[in-house]
Every structure is written in C-alpha cells, then in structure tokens.
Design a protein around this motif. Sequence first.
Motif, PDB file in Angstrom:
ATOM      1  N   MET A  11      39.902  39.789  17.930  1.00 46.08           N
ATOM      2  CA  MET A  11      38.464  39.669  18.316  1.00 46.08           C
ATOM      3  C   MET A  11      37.680  38.998  17.340  1.00 46.08           C
ATOM      4  O   MET A  11      37.766  39.353  16.074  1.00 46.08           O
ATOM      5  N   ALA A  12      37.340  37.800  17.598  1.00 42.34           N
ATOM      6  CA  ALA A  12      36.695  36.845  16.514  1.00 42.34           C
ATOM      7  C   ALA A  12      34.949  37.141  16.541  1.00 42.34           C
ATOM      8  O   ALA A  12      34.688  37.803  17.576  1.00 42.34           O
ATOM      9  N   ASN A  13      34.476  36.647  15.567  1.00 42.44           N
ATOM     10  CA  ASN A  13      33.017  36.799  15.328  1.00 42.44           C
ATOM     11  C   ASN A  13      32.596  38.322  15.208  1.00 42.44           C
ATOM     12  O   ASN A  13      33.441  39.011  15.203  1.00 42.44           O
TER      13      ASN A  13
ATOM     14  N   TYR B 153      42.077  34.851  11.517  1.00 43.76           N
ATOM     15  CA  TYR B 153      41.065  34.335  12.269  1.00 43.76           C
ATOM     16  C   TYR B 153      39.785  35.164  12.234  1.00 43.76           C
ATOM     17  O   TYR B 153      38.750  34.853  12.183  1.00 43.76           O
ATOM     18  N   GLU B 154      40.421  36.447  12.833  1.00 43.36           N
ATOM     19  CA  GLU B 154      39.107  37.449  12.924  1.00 43.36           C
ATOM     20  C   GLU B 154      38.325  37.745  11.649  1.00 43.36           C
ATOM     21  O   GLU B 154      37.159  37.604  11.721  1.00 43.36           O
TER      22      GLU B 154
ATOM     23  N   PHE C  41      45.013  33.216  19.245  1.00 41.83           N
ATOM     24  CA  PHE C  41      44.770  32.335  18.086  1.00 41.83           C
ATOM     25  C   PHE C  41      44.620  30.790  18.932  1.00 41.83           C
ATOM     26  O   PHE C  41      45.166  30.502  19.777  1.00 41.83           O
TER      27      PHE C  41
ATOM     28  N   ILE D  88      43.576  28.326   8.339  1.00 37.18           N
ATOM     29  CA  ILE D  88      43.572  29.648   8.590  1.00 37.18           C
ATOM     30  C   ILE D  88      45.138  30.002   8.789  1.00 37.18           C
ATOM     31  O   ILE D  88      45.619  31.047   8.275  1.00 37.18           O
TER      32      ILE D  88
ATOM     33  N   THR E 205      36.120  34.688  10.683  1.00 38.55           N
ATOM     34  CA  THR E 205      34.944  34.520  11.730  1.00 38.55           C
ATOM     35  C   THR E 205      34.040  35.623  11.819  1.00 38.55           C
ATOM     36  O   THR E 205      32.917  35.716  12.146  1.00 38.55           O
ATOM     37  N   PHE E 206      34.233  36.708  11.028  1.00 33.57           N
ATOM     38  CA  PHE E 206      33.532  37.757  10.924  1.00 33.57           C
ATOM     39  C   PHE E 206      32.620  37.801   9.772  1.00 33.57           C
ATOM     40  O   PHE E 206      31.202  38.000  10.033  1.00 33.57           O
ATOM     41  N   TYR E 207      32.944  37.207   8.648  1.00 30.47           N
ATOM     42  CA  TYR E 207      31.949  37.122   7.599  1.00 30.47           C
ATOM     43  C   TYR E 207      31.456  35.575   7.486  1.00 30.47           C
ATOM     44  O   TYR E 207      31.951  34.759   7.564  1.00 30.47           O
TER      45      TYR E 207
ATOM     46  N   PHE F 220      53.424  42.013  17.429  1.00 28.38           N
ATOM     47  CA  PHE F 220      52.906  40.956  17.045  1.00 28.38           C
ATOM     48  C   PHE F 220      51.520  40.642  17.444  1.00 28.38           C
ATOM     49  O   PHE F 220      51.335  40.359  18.708  1.00 28.38           O
ATOM     50  N   GLN F 221      50.427  40.563  16.621  1.00 34.96           N
ATOM     51  CA  GLN F 221      49.172  40.558  17.092  1.00 34.96           C
ATOM     52  C   GLN F 221      48.741  39.264  17.646  1.00 34.96           C
ATOM     53  O   GLN F 221      48.786  38.108  16.878  1.00 34.96           O
TER      54      GLN F 221
ATOM     55  N   PRO G 195      49.739  37.683  11.339  1.00 36.91           N
ATOM     56  CA  PRO G 195      49.512  36.836  12.258  1.00 36.91           C
ATOM     57  C   PRO G 195      48.235  36.020  12.508  1.00 36.91           C
ATOM     58  O   PRO G 195      47.200  36.463  11.790  1.00 36.91           O
ATOM     59  N   PRO G 196      48.174  34.885  12.637  1.00 37.14           N
ATOM     60  CA  PRO G 196      47.176  33.843  12.487  1.00 37.14           C
ATOM     61  C   PRO G 196      45.931  34.434  13.097  1.00 37.14           C
ATOM     62  O   PRO G 196      44.796  34.186  12.511  1.00 37.14           O
ATOM     63  N   VAL G 197      46.004  35.233  14.055  1.00 35.27           N
ATOM     64  CA  VAL G 197      44.730  35.626  14.851  1.00 35.27           C
ATOM     65  C   VAL G 197      44.064  36.627  13.987  1.00 35.27           C
ATOM     66  O   VAL G 197      42.881  36.934  13.980  1.00 35.27           O
ATOM     67  N   ALA G 198      44.692  37.313  13.286  1.00 37.19           N
ATOM     68  CA  ALA G 198      44.149  38.289  12.330  1.00 37.19           C
ATOM     69  C   ALA G 198      43.402  37.796  11.133  1.00 37.19           C
ATOM     70  O   ALA G 198      42.429  38.167  10.917  1.00 37.19           O
TER      71      ALA G 198
END
Lengths: 166, 785
Positions: free
Chosen positions: B168-170, A69-70, B180, A54, A73-75, B163-164, A64-67
């Motif tokens: 919000m995961a899941n 990751y969001e 992250f 990811i 994990t959503f789908y 920078f994000q 951003p990696p967390v974007a």
Amino acid sequence: MLSAQSLALIDREVAKYPADQKRSAVMGALRIALEERRSTGETPEARCLNQEVIEFVANYLEIPPVAAYEVATFYNMYDMKPVGKYKITVCTNLPCALRGGVNAAEYISHKLGIAIGETSSDGMYTLLEGECMGACGDAPVLLVNNHSMCSFMTSEAIDKKLAELK
Amino acid sequence: MLEIEIDGKKLTVPQGSTVMDAAHSVGTYIPHFCYHKKLSIAANCRMCLVEVEKAPKPLPACATPVTDGMKVHTHSDMAKKAQAGVMEFLLINHPLDCPICDQGGECQLQDLAVGYGNSASRYQEEKRVVVGKDMGPLVSAEEMSRCIHCTRCVRFTEEIGGFQEIGMANRSEFSEILPFLGKTVDSEISGNVIDLCPVGALTSKPFRYSTRAWELSRRKSVSPHDGLGANLIVQVKGNQVMRVLPLENEEINECWIADRDRFSYEGLNSAERLQKPMIKHDGKWHEADWQTALEYVVKGLNGVSRDHGKDAIGVLASPHSTTEELFLAQKLARSFGVNNVDYRLRRSDFRADAAQQGALWLGSSIVDLASAKSVLVVGSTQRQEQPLLASRLRQAVKKGSELNVIHVADDALLTKLNAKLIVSPLALVNALAQVLKAVVAIKSGESAIDLAAVSVSAEAQRIAESLCGAESASVVLGNVAQHHPAFSELLSLAQEIARLSGARFGVLAEAANSVGAELVGAVPTRGVFGAAVSAGLDAQQMIAAPRKAYVLLNSEVEFDSYNPQAAVAAMKSAETVIALTAFKAEGLLDYADVLLPIAPFSETAGSFVNMEGRLQTFNGVVRPLGEARPAWKVLRVLGNMLGISGFEYTSVEEVRAEWQGKGDIAPSLNNVLASVSANVQPAATALVRVGEVPLYQADAICRRASSLQATRAAAVPVAHAAQSVLDAAGVQSGAVVVLKQGDGQVRVALEADATLPAGVVRLATAHPTTIALGGMFDPIEIKQG
C-alpha cells in the motif's frame, strides 16, 4: 548504484538492529540513498528517489521492493518527484501563518518566480509548503534540503538566505 | 480460561483470544472486512466495532483481547451507531458501481452495507479515483477505486505467499494498493487474493464479466493436479465450468487453492478438446463413431497379440486419472494377458519395485507433516511441485518447525531454512548418505548401508541433529528425488535415516492420484492392494524395448516421460498407439493411430487418493463434452468387446466397490522396503541436466489453460548453469547455445545462475521447446551456438 561511502553508512544503520531484522533500517537507508542522489545529481530528475534506487535499497536490505516503496511514498521528506538543488519547505501551519509564514512563502514564490510546488526552470529551487516543524516560536520557519532549518525568516532574512543558496 | 459475556451469552475462552474469536465460537456474527482468520490482525477497516462495558468508546472486536468478566454488546445502540458510521465512511470513496461490478452479488461490502449501513448517502462531494494496476494475467486490478484498504491482499502475499508482492503506497487519501512498479504478481498461489478481496477491486481476469455469481451452481470436486488433493467448488453454468473456488478443508488445503487448481478450468473448455473418436488412415485423421473406433481398437489389439504376443502390448496410464479408471485399465490389461502396465512415466529407477511392500505415500497425514518439529525435504522443487504444501511448510517454520533441504538447486523457498545441502544430481545420494552417517553417529546405531566412503559435511551434521533432536520429524522425497536415476537408493537412505532417528518418511505424491494408482495396481509388479501378479515391464522398459502396441490413458508421452526423446521414438516405432485422451494433442496426432475422447475429472464421477492416502470421491460437475465419455465406460465396453468377463458395470460406484472390496487403504500404504541398498560413493564429476517439469506443464489440463500459460512461470524455458559451467564451455551468460542429449538437441539461451551447484545445466522438461532432449537428470552437452 550507490557509492561505497553510502553503503558504509547504510551498513551502520543495519548494524543498529538485530541481524534478522534488517528491514528496520529501511528509513535510514532510503535517507542515505536520497542524500547521495541530492548531492551528486545534476538534474532535478537525478536528485530524487526512483524505482531503481528503491529496488536497489530493498535488495540490499533483503526485503521485498514494494515494502521499501511503501515507506518511501509514505513519508513526504523522501522526494519521489524531481526536485531542485535547493528544496525550500516553508511552514504554513496555523501558528506560523499567524506570524507571517504564508507571507514568507508568497515572498519566496514571487522572488523565484515559481508557484508553491514548482521547481524553477534552471533546476535550482523547489518551493514546497510544509507541516509544523516544531518551532512555532521562531516563525516564520523554513527548511532547506530537509536538514537545515532557518528561523525568523523575514523578507530580509529570506533575501540573505537566497543569496547564499547559489 | 477467561469468562466473557457476548450479547448476554456467557462463555469461557482461552487466554489470548480476541473478542472476534469468542464471538465466532458462540456463532455471533460481527461484521468485518480486514479481519481474516488465517491472516495477521490489522484492525484498519473498523467495521467490527462493538460496545464493551466500562470502555468509553466502541472497540474493534478483531484486535481487542478478552479480559476476565468482559461484557460485550454487538448489537447495542452504541455498536450499531459505530458500525453505521464506519460504513458511511467506507462508502464515501467507494464508487457504488455495483451494477457493472464483477463482485456484485457476492460482495462483502454490498452485503454489509445492506445489513449495517444507511439506505441513502449524505455524501455529495467528489469521490477519489484510483488508476487500475496490472497484476498479471490472473488477477485483475482494473478498478482500484473500489478498494477499501483492508490490506488483506498485502498480508496474504507477505504471510501466506511468503513474499510481499503487493503493497500500500502513499498515505491517507492517496493510499493505493499496487504491486511494485512494473512488476506483476507472480506467486503460484496468487489467485487467493481474489477470494480475500471483500470488494470488487481484485477480480479474476479469466472469469470476469462472463457471468453473474447468482447464475452459477456450486458443485464439489477435487483438484486433479498435485498430490495434495485440494477440495474445490466448481461453479457451473449452461454445462460449462465457469470458475473454480476453494472448498475449505483444514486438513488438506485450509481455505486456499493454488493458481493451478483455480485457473486450470480454462483447459477444460479449450478448443483442443477431443469431441469425437478419431482414426488415422494413411496418415490422415478422420472422425469416426464410437462403434467403429472401438472395433478398430479391438482389431488392433487382437492383431498385435496374435502376431507378436500379449507381451508386445504396453499400457501407460497417467496418475492424473481417477482410481476407477486406473483400476479398470490394469484389470483390462491383465485379464487380456498384458502385464505391462505402469503409471510412473517420469520415473527412471525401478529397482525399489522388488523390495516394495506397499503403496508409496507421504508416510503421515498432511497435518502431521506440517506440525512436525523438523522436516527434511529431499529433491523437491517445492513451490513448483506442491505450491500449497510449500506454503504450509512456510507456516510451520513460523511456528518453530525446522525446515531442512537437500536439493539440486538453491531455490528461493521464501522461508528460513535450518540447513541445506545443494548438490548436483550425481551427488544427491552421497548428500543423503552424509545425513545418514551423522544420524548413525548421533544415535550410535548401525546401518545396513556401507557408509565408509562418506564424509559428513557441517550442513549434513546440522540436518541430522535437527532430525534426531526433534520430538516429531519427517523425511520426504519430492519429484526430483522420485524421478532421479537413483530413487531406490534415496528411498533406502531415507528409510534408514527414519528408522534410526525415529522420523517418519515418505514421498510427496507427484500427481492427484499417484497413491491411488499404486493402490489399485497400475504398476507392473503388484496388483490391487499389492496382490501377487505375473510381473510385466515397467514404464522405462516399455520405452527402452519398444512394444508393438501402446495404450495410453490420459498420457502424452512427450510431456509425461522421463525421456521424451526415447518415448516419442518408441511410440513412432509401434504398429498401433491407442490413446484415451481428453485432448487432440499435437503429439498424439503425430504418433497415435486412434484417439478415443474421454472425459476429464469435471465430466466423470471418480475418486483420487491423495498423498496422505485419503480417498476423496467426486461426481462429474457437467456432462461430457461432445461425444466424449467417461474413461471407465470406455474401458468397460472395451472389456466386453474383447470378450473378457467381469466388465458388466452399470455405474462407477460398482467399479469403486469392486476395488475397495479387495482390501483396505490404510494397511496397504507402506514405504518400508524389504531390503535397503545404496551406492554412496561420491559421484564422478560430469555435466548433468536438471530437468524439472514446469509449474503449468504438469498435466494435460493445465497445459491448455490459456491464462496460466500467459504467466511468467509458463514462459519459454531458458537454460541456467553456474558461472563455472559457463566458463568451462567458454560462453557468456545469455548467449544462445546448443544443448545436446542423445540424438536430440535444442538451441536455447544459457544464463549464469548462482543458485545452481557446479556440473549442472538446468533446463525444464515437458515443454514443447525442450522435448527433443532426453532424460531429466541425464548427462548433457553444451555446444557453442
């Protein structure tokens, strides 16, 4: 991390959007990454998306990696947990259930010796319950590896299908 | 303009306003969690539901645009029922652990539950549990079950932080807020998410569980760190600073503060605080009473002036001191006959002094800088030097401003740049001269500076076009430019660019009171408001030709100097070093002879003049610790004891009235040099150091703030260089090498870094591990480890 072939496919996804909106391609890029891991992975752990993949995809798209990751994990078609070589998703929503969807899931479960949500010990099969696949008239339906949809899955049809999936 | 009626009140609002904006403008409160005036609209908490006539269902006020003739009821039965319903849903999964929650007493959810919810819950089932996350040493995310998914923190890191870092995961019931995997939240302004969080999910790690919000008293103050002068609320309990929050000031810090402003208070309470005067006898430190210590100081100063003359004494003051302290320091020195006074310890080029006609400042207000259509930032490690201003410039870019950069490293500014020139410090003058040459060509003007040797690069051309084409433009010089050995040339070039293109120009004040220090004459060539004085030595000369006695005001020369190696050597060679300091610093214990404990900004009244020339006064928020005293009182008594008249102040207001009586601030701010000159030859290629001051090493207080020191930004510095530099030196990336400047050397890992230009080794200064080295932008050698 990913093969040149996959990167070329991701580049094609990126090209569909304006140059400064590469993040739009994140769904396609994750799908391509997952597809490569599924087809080349030797173990259930190697067939799913993980943190490194990811992050690689995110860096490739300059987001951003967390974007990423969001999104991953959503789908629920993005496999975030170890998955067998054949991921069988059976629809058990109401219309399918009325026409034997639940029975089909139970039959597969019995036949493979794994409960719903489990992966067989040889790493070949993962059985999941799915949501409506838009083919209620063809019930019971199941999906193999996200892409191949199988209709009218009676016990005989399931036996035949499982025999193909070796 | 559109007409709208809110709860029977008629008003007109501009096109595009939301119902929330309209309600705020007439002072009607609509409950909300996810809405924040500085963030994008999410409309996901649903708390702001209101009744709109002719709409079949309640609508979210934050996301509903006003239409002409709209009638809104915020307290009708429908609205109240909707709000109570939303509140019931929000509380379903909320733990209701208010008695043990750090947010209790200042919690938006708690307040709104009382105001808009029911008194008892109907929910009997199990609540969901979310595991805590590690967001680093500043922000605690231990109790994520309390989160109501407003996503303010996510939007803050993305939109304001640039920078994000949080996402919000899941989905649905399984949604959770997290950084992250394995990463912490490292933004230099991350602490604001604590204020933004409407519940107790994100709390302040250093503060939590130390006290309750209602036990704290709130006092106003001003940040003593960077030149922005952020307004603060300092919260105090039992004569101790417990917490620092932002005080909203749209013209300066908006509603944010940097982590440095927020968490540095830990330094104020550190064990290293000096509580009693100390004198060194035979290499050993002894505590003394004030009388003895001051007599010792007076004896020392008189002794040195008798044996070596007044010129043998030097005063080095920190620009983090208050205006009154700096005023008295220079007044005391000059009345005593000492002309060697300077606050510019990190400056290496003083050639502009002779041509300077006023105090150097930003050249415009902060608001004007942020609203300029084109900005050129020269030599600034922006996010480290001015965290909030960097964020404000990012917002400006979003609104259509063009940001141009000339710098010594291609740092991630987390925003779109119009053009950038990344060059070695040796080529910085040439790079700016390229822009000037392009501006001269565009404007068909003439410059006093000979530009024949300059060839204009494409990027320089773009910068020039941006500056000349914009209706308002600014050129600003950051810390790297100000500390650069060719600062006067850079300033000259900026002045010429500004003159020809119609832009404003100025410097980004390095410290909270750099402009104040300029104004009250804490410089060797100008007195209060530029009054004529007999010139003394500047900071560099005082170090280069060591004095017999030094008086240090809030200065720790090993961290505050351009060349720590030379500065420490000069201190050690002196007969006496008198330090007025709030901290028992290791360096001072080594080279000083007497330490006088003075109060930091939180314990004394005073004022700072920020980069835009705005005087901001403040009072002490707590009593001085131990026997520490405000520096203005110490300087006053020293004046009396030295037999100098004019030191009969009874309050800091008298001191302020005296310096204010000598002139006005606005006319004294002037960046224009009487004559400009610059050597624009492309520089010779040599290996030079880029040695910036790390984010949390800039001043004495934040150096001792333990939580800030635990962040990634405060990690032990590692050297970086372009691959070509590594190849030339024959070392692998990551190898430990010896870096040498002058007589000093340090062993440090050297890593390849593609963001650096050729011919540069980047290694931070002002850190205990690197103070053995020399000048911040001087030549450096790499030797195999």
